[in-house]
Design a protein around this motif. Sequence first.
Motif, PDB file in Angstrom:
ATOM      1  N   LYS A 412     -46.768  33.621   4.516  1.00 28.01           N
ATOM      2  CA  LYS A 412     -45.708  34.539   3.815  1.00 28.01           C
ATOM      3  C   LYS A 412     -44.432  34.246   4.068  1.00 28.01           C
ATOM      4  O   LYS A 412     -43.156  34.555   3.416  1.00 28.01           O
ATOM      5  N   ASN A 413     -44.000  34.376   5.461  1.00 29.43           N
ATOM      6  CA  ASN A 413     -42.592  34.416   6.169  1.00 29.43           C
ATOM      7  C   ASN A 413     -42.054  33.291   6.442  1.00 29.43           C
ATOM      8  O   ASN A 413     -40.896  32.939   7.049  1.00 29.43           O
ATOM      9  N   VAL A 414     -42.776  32.085   6.519  1.00 31.51           N
ATOM     10  CA  VAL A 414     -42.380  30.758   7.155  1.00 31.51           C
ATOM     11  C   VAL A 414     -41.151  30.255   6.344  1.00 31.51           C
ATOM     12  O   VAL A 414     -39.931  29.923   7.176  1.00 31.51           O
ATOM     13  N   ILE A 415     -40.948  30.195   5.161  1.00 32.26           N
ATOM     14  CA  ILE A 415     -39.661  29.932   4.247  1.00 32.26           C
ATOM     15  C   ILE A 415     -38.495  30.573   4.520  1.00 32.26           C
ATOM     16  O   ILE A 415     -37.703  30.182   4.839  1.00 32.26           O
ATOM     17  N   THR A 416     -38.728  31.788   4.544  1.00 36.99           N
ATOM     18  CA  THR A 416     -37.567  32.689   4.779  1.00 36.99           C
ATOM     19  C   THR A 416     -36.911  32.733   6.067  1.00 36.99           C
ATOM     20  O   THR A 416     -35.683  32.740   6.445  1.00 36.99           O
ATOM     21  N   THR A 417     -38.072  32.703   6.810  1.00 38.23           N
ATOM     22  CA  THR A 417     -37.452  32.608   8.473  1.00 38.23           C
ATOM     23  C   THR A 417     -36.833  31.060   8.789  1.00 38.23           C
ATOM     24  O   THR A 417     -35.669  31.272   9.173  1.00 38.23           O
ATOM     25  N   LEU A 418     -36.994  30.245   8.097  1.00 37.74           N
ATOM     26  CA  LEU A 418     -36.394  28.757   8.367  1.00 37.74           C
ATOM     27  C   LEU A 418     -35.245  28.607   7.679  1.00 37.74           C
ATOM     28  O   LEU A 418     -33.924  28.330   8.155  1.00 37.74           O
ATOM     29  N   VAL A 419     -34.960  29.398   6.441  1.00 42.52           N
ATOM     30  CA  VAL A 419     -33.811  29.370   5.814  1.00 42.52           C
ATOM     31  C   VAL A 419     -32.847  30.237   6.444  1.00 42.52           C
ATOM     32  O   VAL A 419     -31.660  29.941   6.566  1.00 42.52           O
ATOM     33  N   ILE A 420     -33.139  31.362   7.008  1.00 40.24           N
ATOM     34  CA  ILE A 420     -32.365  32.167   7.686  1.00 40.24           C
ATOM     35  C   ILE A 420     -31.775  31.449   8.778  1.00 40.24           C
ATOM     36  O   ILE A 420     -30.626  31.322   9.311  1.00 40.24           O
ATOM     37  N   PHE A 446     -22.732  35.074   3.812  1.00 38.20           N
ATOM     38  CA  PHE A 446     -22.942  35.226   5.341  1.00 38.20           C
ATOM     39  C   PHE A 446     -23.359  36.661   5.620  1.00 38.20           C
ATOM     40  O   PHE A 446     -24.322  36.810   6.501  1.00 38.20           O
ATOM     41  N   GLY A 447     -22.757  37.820   4.758  1.00 35.88           N
ATOM     42  CA  GLY A 447     -23.128  39.035   5.128  1.00 35.88           C
ATOM     43  C   GLY A 447     -24.740  39.286   4.621  1.00 35.88           C
ATOM     44  O   GLY A 447     -25.551  39.811   5.270  1.00 35.88           O
ATOM     45  N   ILE A 448     -25.068  38.642   3.573  1.00 38.22           N
ATOM     46  CA  ILE A 448     -26.511  38.655   2.949  1.00 38.22           C
ATOM     47  C   ILE A 448     -27.507  38.056   4.059  1.00 38.22           C
ATOM     48  O   ILE A 448     -28.338  38.590   4.361  1.00 38.22           O
ATOM     49  N   ILE A 449     -27.044  36.992   4.381  1.00 39.20           N
ATOM     50  CA  ILE A 449     -27.793  36.304   5.416  1.00 39.20           C
ATOM     51  C   ILE A 449     -28.103  37.224   6.644  1.00 39.20           C
ATOM     52  O   ILE A 449     -29.257  37.194   7.200  1.00 39.20           O
ATOM     53  N   ILE A 450     -27.052  37.933   7.267  1.00 35.24           N
ATOM     54  CA  ILE A 450     -27.114  38.559   8.381  1.00 35.24           C
ATOM     55  C   ILE A 450     -27.848  39.788   8.093  1.00 35.24           C
ATOM     56  O   ILE A 450     -28.808  40.268   8.789  1.00 35.24           O
ATOM     57  N   GLY A 451     -27.635  40.267   6.834  1.00 30.57           N
ATOM     58  CA  GLY A 451     -28.622  41.533   6.358  1.00 30.57           C
ATOM     59  C   GLY A 451     -30.209  41.288   6.296  1.00 30.57           C
ATOM     60  O   GLY A 451     -30.819  41.940   6.363  1.00 30.57           O
ATOM     61  N   LEU A 452     -30.405  39.937   5.621  1.00 29.71           N
ATOM     62  CA  LEU A 452     -31.738  39.583   5.538  1.00 29.71           C
ATOM     63  C   LEU A 452     -32.342  39.498   6.895  1.00 29.71           C
ATOM     64  O   LEU A 452     -33.562  39.636   7.341  1.00 29.71           O
ATOM     65  N   LEU A 453     -31.741  38.873   8.114  1.00 29.59           N
ATOM     66  CA  LEU A 453     -32.099  38.774   9.251  1.00 29.59           C
ATOM     67  C   LEU A 453     -32.394  40.105   9.857  1.00 29.59           C
ATOM     68  O   LEU A 453     -33.366  40.249  10.671  1.00 29.59           O
ATOM     69  N   VAL A 454     -31.602  41.043   9.697  1.00 25.73           N
ATOM     70  CA  VAL A 454     -31.693  42.315  10.194  1.00 25.73           C
ATOM     71  C   VAL A 454     -33.021  42.949   9.488  1.00 25.73           C
ATOM     72  O   VAL A 454     -34.027  43.615  10.197  1.00 25.73           O
ATOM     73  N   SER A 455     -33.125  42.647   8.276  1.00 25.54           N
ATOM     74  CA  SER A 455     -34.322  43.055   7.691  1.00 25.54           C
ATOM     75  C   SER A 455     -35.885  42.459   8.454  1.00 25.54           C
ATOM     76  O   SER A 455     -36.908  42.939   8.475  1.00 25.54           O
TER      77      SER A 455
END
Length: 466
Positions: A412-420, A446-455
Amino acid sequence: MNKDILSGLLPDRFNISFSILIVLLLLGINLIAIQFLSFNIIYVLTALAVLFLFSFNIKLILLLTVLNIFVPYILQIHSSVIVSLFLLLSVLLNYSEFETKKYKNPIILSLIIFVFAAVVSLVNSHIDLYVLLDFFNLIAFVLIVFTIPKIVSEEKEMQKLFLIFVLAVFFHSIIVIFNGLTFGGRTFGLLGVFFIDLAGLAFLYSIIFLLYAKRKIKYLYAILSLTILIGLILTQTRNAWLSTVVGLAFLLVVLLFNSKKFLINKRIIIFSSIILFLTATVFVSYITSSADIDVSRRLDTKTNDVKLSENPASVGENSFVSRLFIWHTAVNAFMKEPVLGIGMYSFKKTSNKYYTIPKPFFKQYVENKTPHVAYLEILVETGIVGFILFLFFLFSVHRNLFQMMKSRIDEKNVITTLVIFVSIIYITFSMLMTEAWVYGQYLVWFGIIIGLLVSKIKQVEHNQTL
């Protein structure tokens, strides 16, 4: 499950009636206002009013923010920055409760401290309207990093955002390819030079989707990847090429040495690497052999001999030499105000105070231009204090990135983890060669990426408590 306030409290029929009433009211106000105000003012006021209306739907505001990343510059402030300012309003409208734990953010404090240093740096600047407008970039950046973890928390939502990003770049790439093959020379499409790093990121994203896609749709991601790659090559931009190669290298190395963790066969990684290398080589060879699209000339530009004279035209097409004039002026500015800097976003407006190169060269290559390197711009404009705080902010981002990469990976999370992961690697490296990541749509993404990282970090912490 997130629900909008209107949809949660009012019947759908009322929502439609309410929306129609607002639109009619805006039209009526415009008909009256057009007699007294200019069209531009009416346009801005109407856009702000519509955005306020859309703020009742938090997903719609987020979608508009992402889509506006792919809109060309029209105003001093990029449209994606303006739309993103409504994210906080949308959060306040759509979430009645305010629980500190839900807004806990391991990165936001370091970012706020840096922004505070950027504000303090303005004591050494001649503040004008343009500098103040540029500061909305940082305000939007903070709001995005703060609100995105609240808005996007599920893996499917993250994947949809990344797919929208890839598809948007894909359509822009078609325009770039058409222009490149039709007119020749360097081409950037509707977005201008802001296409290049978006294309670099989108290519990396599409490769990740390709690696993990089911067989039935792998060819679709292959088409996306190939189209974006061709568009990126046609921009003839070395910096974006290099950042893409670095991001791809990090991705392949991580997958190769952690294949079991990231649920992929090593043979697939090796095979994919060979195919990517051969494909890129074939297309670069084909394009460099074209008389109209001379990529090889771009590759050789930095090594061409330049014999400077009193005429600025003697620099020719050597972008490295032309940037040396900017960097020389930037260093002079830093030496003038080394501690607090000359003021965030002010170099392009105040560089005339610091240049020592001949005036014709300043007019041609420095005036109204940024330092072209994000790290250098932050050092010059916020001084040693701001630069150290910015590095601390990046350290906080990478520390959390490392924590995310160490966490449990599943389908479920492998794609989003690698994209971030590749996003932050790409951006961190790219800032060595461009200042675009502290402006406009680049800073928004850049802000969206960091926000998704925090999520993602919140997901990890939540799973650890179970």
